[in-house]
Write a protein that holds these residues in place. Sequence first.
Motif, PDB file in Angstrom:
ATOM      1  N   LYS A  82      88.658 -59.229  -1.249  1.00  0.00           N
ATOM      2  CA  LYS A  82      87.582 -58.259  -0.973  1.00  0.00           C
ATOM      3  C   LYS A  82      87.274 -58.180   0.521  1.00  0.00           C
ATOM      4  O   LYS A  82      86.940 -57.127   1.047  1.00  0.00           O
TER       5      LYS A  82
ATOM      6  N   LYS B 254      76.102 -62.535  -1.574  1.00  0.00           N
ATOM      7  CA  LYS B 254      76.183 -62.122  -0.175  1.00  0.00           C
ATOM      8  C   LYS B 254      76.330 -63.338   0.734  1.00  0.00           C
ATOM      9  O   LYS B 254      77.060 -63.306   1.717  1.00  0.00           O
TER      10      LYS B 254
ATOM     11  N   GLU C  56      70.885 -58.255   6.258  1.00  0.00           N
ATOM     12  CA  GLU C  56      71.933 -57.268   6.025  1.00  0.00           C
ATOM     13  C   GLU C  56      71.497 -56.414   4.845  1.00  0.00           C
ATOM     14  O   GLU C  56      71.024 -56.936   3.843  1.00  0.00           O
ATOM     15  N   ASP C  57      71.585 -55.131   5.026  1.00  0.00           N
ATOM     16  CA  ASP C  57      71.179 -54.228   3.965  1.00  0.00           C
ATOM     17  C   ASP C  57      72.320 -53.290   3.634  1.00  0.00           C
ATOM     18  O   ASP C  57      72.915 -52.702   4.534  1.00  0.00           O
ATOM     19  N   ALA C  58      72.614 -53.177   2.355  1.00  0.00           N
ATOM     20  CA  ALA C  58      73.772 -52.371   1.971  1.00  0.00           C
ATOM     21  C   ALA C  58      73.388 -51.361   0.900  1.00  0.00           C
ATOM     22  O   ALA C  58      72.315 -51.446   0.292  1.00  0.00           O
TER      23      ALA C  58
ATOM     24  N   PHE D 125      80.620 -47.710   0.377  1.00  0.00           N
ATOM     25  CA  PHE D 125      79.619 -48.741   0.594  1.00  0.00           C
ATOM     26  C   PHE D 125      79.313 -48.734   2.079  1.00  0.00           C
ATOM     27  O   PHE D 125      80.229 -48.643   2.912  1.00  0.00           O
TER      28      PHE D 125
ATOM     29  N   PHE E 168      79.598 -59.023  -7.757  1.00  0.00           N
ATOM     30  CA  PHE E 168      78.183 -58.785  -8.030  1.00  0.00           C
ATOM     31  C   PHE E 168      77.886 -57.292  -7.848  1.00  0.00           C
ATOM     32  O   PHE E 168      78.732 -56.527  -7.366  1.00  0.00           O
ATOM     33  N   GLY E 169      76.669 -56.900  -8.200  1.00  0.00           N
ATOM     34  CA  GLY E 169      76.218 -55.523  -7.961  1.00  0.00           C
ATOM     35  C   GLY E 169      77.157 -54.474  -8.532  1.00  0.00           C
ATOM     36  O   GLY E 169      77.513 -54.497  -9.713  1.00  0.00           O
ATOM     37  N   PHE E 170      77.580 -53.556  -7.669  1.00  0.00           N
ATOM     38  CA  PHE E 170      78.441 -52.449  -8.092  1.00  0.00           C
ATOM     39  C   PHE E 170      79.927 -52.810  -8.044  1.00  0.00           C
ATOM     40  O   PHE E 170      80.774 -51.936  -8.246  1.00  0.00           O
ATOM     41  N   ASP E 171      80.244 -54.070  -7.756  1.00  0.00           N
ATOM     42  CA  ASP E 171      81.656 -54.484  -7.679  1.00  0.00           C
ATOM     43  C   ASP E 171      82.493 -54.053  -8.892  1.00  0.00           C
ATOM     44  O   ASP E 171      83.654 -53.665  -8.726  1.00  0.00           O
TER      45      ASP E 171
ATOM     46  N   ASN F  46      70.352 -62.861  -2.612  1.00  0.00           N
ATOM     47  CA  ASN F  46      71.640 -62.644  -3.281  1.00  0.00           C
ATOM     48  C   ASN F  46      72.659 -63.702  -2.848  1.00  0.00           C
ATOM     49  O   ASN F  46      73.180 -63.670  -1.739  1.00  0.00           O
TER      50      ASN F  46
ATOM     51  N   LEU G 207      70.457 -50.253  -9.569  1.00  0.00           N
ATOM     52  CA  LEU G 207      71.244 -51.275 -10.270  1.00  0.00           C
ATOM     53  C   LEU G 207      70.372 -51.980 -11.320  1.00  0.00           C
ATOM     54  O   LEU G 207      70.813 -52.258 -12.429  1.00  0.00           O
TER      55      LEU G 207
ATOM     56  N   SER H  49      69.856 -48.348  -3.947  1.00  0.00           N
ATOM     57  CA  SER H  49      70.897 -49.012  -4.744  1.00  0.00           C
ATOM     58  C   SER H  49      70.385 -50.177  -5.585  1.00  0.00           C
ATOM     59  O   SER H  49      70.746 -50.326  -6.754  1.00  0.00           O
ATOM     60  N   SER H  50      69.535 -51.004  -4.972  1.00  0.00           N
ATOM     61  CA  SER H  50      69.008 -52.175  -5.692  1.00  0.00           C
ATOM     62  C   SER H  50      68.232 -51.741  -6.929  1.00  0.00           C
ATOM     63  O   SER H  50      68.441 -52.259  -8.031  1.00  0.00           O
TER      64      SER H  50
ATOM     65  N   HIS I 273      82.588 -53.658   3.458  1.00  0.00           N
ATOM     66  CA  HIS I 273      81.607 -53.084   4.400  1.00  0.00           C
ATOM     67  C   HIS I 273      80.847 -54.210   5.108  1.00  0.00           C
ATOM     68  O   HIS I 273      80.584 -54.149   6.293  1.00  0.00           O
ATOM     69  N   ARG I 274      80.486 -55.255   4.342  1.00  0.00           N
ATOM     70  CA  ARG I 274      79.729 -56.381   4.908  1.00  0.00           C
ATOM     71  C   ARG I 274      80.581 -57.112   5.938  1.00  0.00           C
ATOM     72  O   ARG I 274      80.126 -57.435   7.033  1.00  0.00           O
TER      73      ARG I 274
HETATM   74  P1  IMP Z   1      70.951 -54.871  -0.721  1.00  0.00           P
HETATM   75  O1  IMP Z   1      69.618 -54.198  -0.832  1.00  0.00           O
HETATM   76  O2  IMP Z   1      71.553 -54.824   0.610  1.00  0.00           O
HETATM   77  O3  IMP Z   1      70.930 -56.249  -1.279  1.00  0.00           O
HETATM   78  O4  IMP Z   1      71.983 -54.079  -1.626  1.00  0.00           O
HETATM   79  C1  IMP Z   1      71.608 -52.983  -2.401  1.00  0.00           C
HETATM   80  C2  IMP Z   1      72.320 -53.016  -3.722  1.00  0.00           C
HETATM   81  O5  IMP Z   1      73.704 -52.793  -3.495  1.00  0.00           O
HETATM   82  C3  IMP Z   1      72.176 -54.330  -4.462  1.00  0.00           C
HETATM   83  O6  IMP Z   1      71.915 -54.038  -5.800  1.00  0.00           O
HETATM   84  C4  IMP Z   1      73.514 -55.005  -4.315  1.00  0.00           C
HETATM   85  O7  IMP Z   1      73.857 -55.722  -5.472  1.00  0.00           O
HETATM   86  C5  IMP Z   1      74.448 -53.812  -4.105  1.00  0.00           C
HETATM   87  N1  IMP Z   1      75.527 -54.223  -3.203  1.00  0.00           N
HETATM   88  C6  IMP Z   1      75.447 -54.513  -1.881  1.00  0.00           C
HETATM   89  N2  IMP Z   1      76.635 -54.930  -1.403  1.00  0.00           N
HETATM   90  C7  IMP Z   1      77.475 -54.919  -2.467  1.00  0.00           C
HETATM   91  C8  IMP Z   1      78.847 -55.292  -2.631  1.00  0.00           C
HETATM   92  O8  IMP Z   1      79.543 -55.744  -1.722  1.00  0.00           O
HETATM   93  N3  IMP Z   1      79.342 -55.126  -3.869  1.00  0.00           N
HETATM   94  C9  IMP Z   1      78.622 -54.657  -4.912  1.00  0.00           C
HETATM   95  N4  IMP Z   1      77.351 -54.316  -4.829  1.00  0.00           N
HETATM   96  C10 IMP Z   1      76.770 -54.455  -3.611  1.00  0.00           C
END
Ligand code: IMP
Length: 214
Positions: free
Chosen positions: A193, A12, A67-69, A119, A152-155, A9, A88, A84-85, A198-199
């Motif tokens: 942001k 990130k 880093e995993d979010a 997050f 990106f993602g859920f932003d 990503n 999405l 989440s991934s 969270h990151r």
């Molecule tokens: P990851 O597996 O850590 O890459 O994140 C899991 C999902 O959460 C991915 O689809 C990312 O796009 C989404 N995600 C993680 N961090 C953020 C963020 O800061 N904003 C929006 N979406 C996020």
Amino acid sequence: MTIWFMTTNSGKVAEARHYFAEYGVTVEQFEFEAVEPQAEDLETVALSKVEQAIPHLPNSDDMLLVEDAGLFVDSLNGFPGVYSSYVLNTLDVHGILKLMNHLKSDDPIQDGNLRKAEFRAVAVLYKDGQTIVSEGVCPGRIAHEAVTGDGFGFDPIFIPADLDEDGDSLPIGTIGAKSTHGMPFGGITLEEKQHYSHRHRALESLLSNLDRLG
Ligand code: IMP
């Protein structure tokens, strides 16, 4: 100092680069696709990815960052969380909005509480057989509509909670010293942001423990 950030990503990477630049640390993207284990928590996922990536580092004494979010929605019992991934890629942000369509109120505080989410990010830094783990959380709520913007993602659908003078998140409905005024991450700049992210919080905590890696 260079840190290899293992992620596919580039959003990130941009955020981590922005953060580490002020400490004179260079961040390079390490494009290794680890198998994502089915696990209940982000830390287990992140540690598994570190283990898989170590043999593939360019040099054995390089630093590796994973880093995993995930987005955890209260009314959906923490869903999509560690999924989440996948969510999405399958439902997209519009699928999450659909799942929450019935959660609304004319009272802004009640509305915010019904749509409460956070997050979470877990960051793991590895060097020479040692790891440090840190966590960052960004409380907020899910918007009623997606915005278009640079995120990106859920932003596009995540609105962070306001912050007090110390940068700490406030309860929903409290107007803070710092506020996006109801704008989701997707509608604000990357610099903005960082105050809420969270990151950013996970990386900050990681940096404060960096001396533990020797
Ligand atoms: P990851 O597996 O850590 O890459 O994140 C899991 C999902 O959460 C991915 O689809 C990312 O796009 C989404 N995600 C993680 N961090 C953020 C963020 O800061 N904003 C929006 N979406 C996020």
